[in-house]
Motif scaffolding. Structure first.
Motif, PDB file in Angstrom:
ATOM      1  N   GLU A  39       0.826  -1.208   0.000  1.00  0.00           N
ATOM      2  CA  GLU A  39       0.000   0.000   0.000  1.00  0.00           C
ATOM      3  C   GLU A  39       0.864   1.264   0.000  1.00  0.00           C
ATOM      4  O   GLU A  39       0.519   2.254  -0.642  1.00  0.00           O
ATOM      5  CB  GLU A  39      -0.949  -0.001   1.197  1.00  0.00           C
ATOM      6  N   HIS A  40       1.981   1.218   0.716  1.00  0.00           N
ATOM      7  CA  HIS A  40       2.891   2.375   0.750  1.00  0.00           C
ATOM      8  C   HIS A  40       3.410   2.695  -0.653  1.00  0.00           C
ATOM      9  O   HIS A  40       3.362   3.843  -1.089  1.00  0.00           O
ATOM     10  CB  HIS A  40       4.064   2.099   1.691  1.00  0.00           C
ATOM     11  N   TYR A  41       3.921   1.681  -1.349  1.00  0.00           N
ATOM     12  CA  TYR A  41       4.465   1.934  -2.679  1.00  0.00           C
ATOM     13  C   TYR A  41       3.374   2.275  -3.687  1.00  0.00           C
ATOM     14  O   TYR A  41       3.596   3.072  -4.602  1.00  0.00           O
ATOM     15  CB  TYR A  41       5.300   0.743  -3.160  1.00  0.00           C
ATOM     16  N   LEU A  42       2.189   1.714  -3.514  1.00  0.00           N
ATOM     17  CA  LEU A  42       1.063   2.051  -4.385  1.00  0.00           C
ATOM     18  C   LEU A  42       0.698   3.520  -4.214  1.00  0.00           C
ATOM     19  O   LEU A  42       0.504   4.242  -5.196  1.00  0.00           O
ATOM     20  CB  LEU A  42      -0.113   1.143  -4.045  1.00  0.00           C
ATOM     21  N   ASP A  43       0.660   4.000  -2.974  1.00  0.00           N
ATOM     22  CA  ASP A  43       0.352   5.402  -2.699  1.00  0.00           C
ATOM     23  C   ASP A  43       1.464   6.319  -3.216  1.00  0.00           C
ATOM     24  O   ASP A  43       1.194   7.351  -3.828  1.00  0.00           O
ATOM     25  CB  ASP A  43       0.155   5.616  -1.203  1.00  0.00           C
ATOM     26  N   ALA A  44       2.717   5.927  -2.978  1.00  0.00           N
ATOM     27  CA  ALA A  44       3.842   6.757  -3.447  1.00  0.00           C
ATOM     28  C   ALA A  44       3.840   6.866  -4.967  1.00  0.00           C
ATOM     29  O   ALA A  44       4.097   7.940  -5.518  1.00  0.00           O
ATOM     30  CB  ALA A  44       5.165   6.169  -2.954  1.00  0.00           C
ATOM     31  N   ARG A  45       3.535   5.779  -5.646  1.00  0.00           N
ATOM     32  CA  ARG A  45       3.507   5.805  -7.109  1.00  0.00           C
ATOM     33  C   ARG A  45       2.323   6.617  -7.616  1.00  0.00           C
ATOM     34  O   ARG A  45       2.424   7.298  -8.639  1.00  0.00           O
ATOM     35  CB  ARG A  45       3.477   4.382  -7.656  1.00  0.00           C
ATOM     36  N   ASP A 117      -4.107   4.717 -17.655  1.00  0.00           N
ATOM     37  CA  ASP A 117      -3.164   3.647 -17.310  1.00  0.00           C
ATOM     38  C   ASP A 117      -1.929   4.256 -16.657  1.00  0.00           C
ATOM     39  O   ASP A 117      -1.051   4.794 -17.323  1.00  0.00           O
ATOM     40  CB  ASP A 117      -2.779   2.858 -18.563  1.00  0.00           C
ATOM     41  N   ARG A 118      -1.884   4.193 -15.322  1.00  0.00           N
ATOM     42  CA  ARG A 118      -0.759   4.751 -14.573  1.00  0.00           C
ATOM     43  C   ARG A 118       0.239   3.678 -14.155  1.00  0.00           C
ATOM     44  O   ARG A 118       1.169   3.948 -13.415  1.00  0.00           O
ATOM     45  CB  ARG A 118      -1.285   5.507 -13.355  1.00  0.00           C
ATOM     46  N   GLY A 119       0.025   2.440 -14.592  1.00  0.00           N
ATOM     47  CA  GLY A 119       0.955   1.363 -14.288  1.00  0.00           C
ATOM     48  C   GLY A 119       0.443   0.454 -13.187  1.00  0.00           C
ATOM     49  O   GLY A 119      -0.700   0.558 -12.744  1.00  0.00           O
ATOM     50  N   THR A 120       1.319  -0.430 -12.739  1.00  0.00           N
ATOM     51  CA  THR A 120       0.952  -1.399 -11.709  1.00  0.00           C
ATOM     52  C   THR A 120       2.048  -1.510 -10.651  1.00  0.00           C
ATOM     53  O   THR A 120       3.200  -1.167 -10.899  1.00  0.00           O
ATOM     54  CB  THR A 120       0.727  -2.802 -12.303  1.00  0.00           C
ATOM     55  N   VAL A 121       1.655  -1.989  -9.499  1.00  0.00           N
ATOM     56  CA  VAL A 121       2.584  -2.301  -8.413  1.00  0.00           C
ATOM     57  C   VAL A 121       2.304  -3.744  -8.009  1.00  0.00           C
ATOM     58  O   VAL A 121       1.160  -4.094  -7.728  1.00  0.00           O
ATOM     59  CB  VAL A 121       2.396  -1.361  -7.205  1.00  0.00           C
ATOM     60  N   ARG A 122       3.354  -4.568  -8.015  1.00  0.00           N
ATOM     61  CA  ARG A 122       3.239  -5.967  -7.602  1.00  0.00           C
ATOM     62  C   ARG A 122       4.223  -6.219  -6.468  1.00  0.00           C
ATOM     63  O   ARG A 122       5.391  -5.847  -6.568  1.00  0.00           O
ATOM     64  CB  ARG A 122       3.524  -6.903  -8.767  1.00  0.00           C
ATOM     65  N   THR A 123       3.749  -6.832  -5.403  1.00  0.00           N
ATOM     66  CA  THR A 123       4.565  -7.090  -4.222  1.00  0.00           C
ATOM     67  C   THR A 123       4.481  -8.566  -3.879  1.00  0.00           C
ATOM     68  O   THR A 123       3.384  -9.120  -3.829  1.00  0.00           O
ATOM     69  CB  THR A 123       4.049  -6.261  -3.029  1.00  0.00           C
ATOM     70  N   PRO A 157      -3.585   3.832  -8.630  1.00  0.00           N
ATOM     71  CA  PRO A 157      -4.802   4.646  -8.655  1.00  0.00           C
ATOM     72  C   PRO A 157      -4.492   6.106  -8.970  1.00  0.00           C
ATOM     73  O   PRO A 157      -3.333   6.515  -9.039  1.00  0.00           O
ATOM     74  CB  PRO A 157      -5.334   4.503  -7.228  1.00  0.00           C
ATOM     75  N   GLU A 158      -5.554   6.872  -9.111  1.00  0.00           N
ATOM     76  CA  GLU A 158      -5.387   8.316  -9.266  1.00  0.00           C
ATOM     77  C   GLU A 158      -4.776   8.864  -7.986  1.00  0.00           C
ATOM     78  O   GLU A 158      -5.003   8.328  -6.905  1.00  0.00           O
ATOM     79  CB  GLU A 158      -6.741   8.988  -9.516  1.00  0.00           C
TER      80      GLU A 158
END
Length: 177
Positions: A39-45, A117-123, A157-158
């Motif tokens: 969630e941290h990296y998703l928010d930062a991105r 399309d802002r990309g993806t984060v996979r952990t 996300p936005e």
């Protein structure tokens, strides 16, 4: 009488069946922490979805806390360590038992094509590099490492709404003042 005995038996089963070992509690806490890293990296991105290369790394890991990081093309890879410790004190002469568990987490961030399309984060949990000391909540190295954890993947996300800050005496267009 039979009904009362059944209620007592069901109550005893529920009380003992719900008791979870310290190792299970540490595993659950570690799982929540892996999700928190995601969630941290998703928010930062989400706050900086267009940066790439060194600028993206600076945005995602500004203090250089990651064990390893790299950026190539439209992808970013970060490796973090995560630990969890759970303690229990019991007995008339208090004794404390602790269970600790850790993992290394690989975070892969891919750039989007633009627009929505802002990309993806996979952990996901991965094996730690040799010599990595994962630390638990008690600032001691964890007693065991695991990769038996759920991974996470989500579209970026936005960015969250960030209202302007107005200082008294300035012209504010969105409240404040």
């Amino acid at each position: 009488m039979m009904r009362r005995a059944a209620c007592v038996l069901v109550g005893a089963v529920l009380l003992t069946g719900c008791a979870r070992t310290l190792e299970e509690q540490a595993h659950d806490l570690l799982q929540r922490r892996v999700e928190s890293v995601h969630e941290h990296y998703l928010d930062a991105r989400a706050r900086d979805p267009l940066s790439t290369g060194a600028a993206a790394l600076e945005s995602l890991d500004p203090y250089g806390d990651a064990l390893a990081s790299s950026a190539d093309g439209n992808g970013i890879r970060l490796l973090d360590d995560v630990g969890a410790s759970v303690s229990e004190t019991e007995g008339w002469k208090p004794t404390t038992t602790t269970a600790s568990l850790g993992t290394c987490v690989e975070v892969l961030i891919t750039a989007g094509e633009g627009g929505d399309d802002r990309g993806t984060v996979r952990t996901e949990a991965v094996e730690c590099p040799a010599g990595t000391d994962v630390v638990g909540d008690d600032n001691h190295p964890v007693s065991a490492l695991t990769t038996d954890l759920d991974g996470f993947s989500a579209d970026v996300p936005e960015p969250p709404y960030d209202p302007p800050v107005c200082i008294s005496g300035e012209l504010c267009t969105e409240g404040g003042g």
